[in-house]
Design a protein around this motif. Sequence first.
Motif: not given
Length: 416
Positions: A130-136, A268-275
């Motif tokens: 899911h693209g979790s940050c893994g920090l709980g 101004v640019t749409t971004t995403r970190h992960g899936p």
Amino acid sequence: MRHVMVVDLGYGDAGKGTVVDWLCASRPVHTVVRFNGGAQAAHNVVLRDGRHHTFAQFGAGTFRPGVRTHLSRHVVVDPLALAAEADHLTAVGVPDALDRLTVDGEALLATPYHRAANRAREIARGADRHGSCGLGVGEAVAYGLAHPDEAPRVADCARPAMLRRRLTALRDRLTAELGPLDAPPVEDCLPAYAAFADRVAIVDRAHLAGVLRAGTCVFEGAQGVLLDEWHGFHPYTTWSTTTFANAEALLAEAGLAGTAQRLGVLRVTTTRHGPGPLVTEDPALPFADPRNPTNPWQGRFRFGHFDAVAHRYALAAAGGVDGLALTHLDLAGPALRICRRYDTVDRLTPGPAGDLDRQAALTARLLRARPVLDEAPTDWPAAVAAELGAPVLLTSHGPTADDKVPALAAAVSAPR
């Protein structure tokens, strides 16, 4: 005085931290109030002299002398990560961050057991991560919902016997479900939590009402509306309400409903970190973000053209804004285009909170959608304002407060 609420109208990483820092640099601010998320936040602030800090739990105004941080009960607090963050702030010239911090005792604790369980679940998903940050953080929220009367909370740090019982029960339940966890024994954790309770001012929920009347406050949101637990594109979402709702609730409890300005932040640019869906993604865009490197949990940082369809949806899900802050305008150029509609739809409509089947179906549609790209606008702020139906009150052309330009003399309300 007028308080300001800051929310990201994308998938996070739009520049909330640098906007909050500018707000705190441009007017007297008493306190930055955090109202969702936890230690997975990564709000980067860079000063004119080059000093940099990635704010996770401390408010992004902490570089500014005297500005306090309040972690409300809607924040998942990780005392171990907080101590490390305080150490880094000391190293960059802010030795009193903990002295300027208050924490609501009702806030959930994120512990090494939540973190280990979070990572075990994400690894088990394999290619369907899911693209979790893994920090709980999400694990702590889920446990709090399942066991509301037994979940470890901030106030327990001052009650060692209670905390021992709750940590032991947490560890035992998660171990029974997932097998052995990569986490320390309970007895090894207790001294750190006791030290946290000795060092930090733990308060009750009534404390915030006094803070809100003592001076101007900035409510700093975490993550983005397109990741919202109810309105984001399930299952690629967070266990957090990322709209203005928590901040509005805190204001209402203090008898101050409707008194804060609503400021939405966009790149101004749409971004995403992960899936997950990013309809306008274009690997050919010549951008990189050194503050958001590829990591084992979220994966790579992805860039897309400005997605007015997704941001209109976020704006509607958030209940509208008084104005927008448009960041990263230093990236604008002929390669960056604007998407006003997809090949199958030009508008997405939020549904009722809690209908995750509907959100999953929407996710499936977005994963199949293709953007219809128009040429780069000659005036990005005007184009974004026209597409979203909200004024651009602040533009950002670089990482520091000096790189911010208010659109009008009194665009983002100053204290009164």
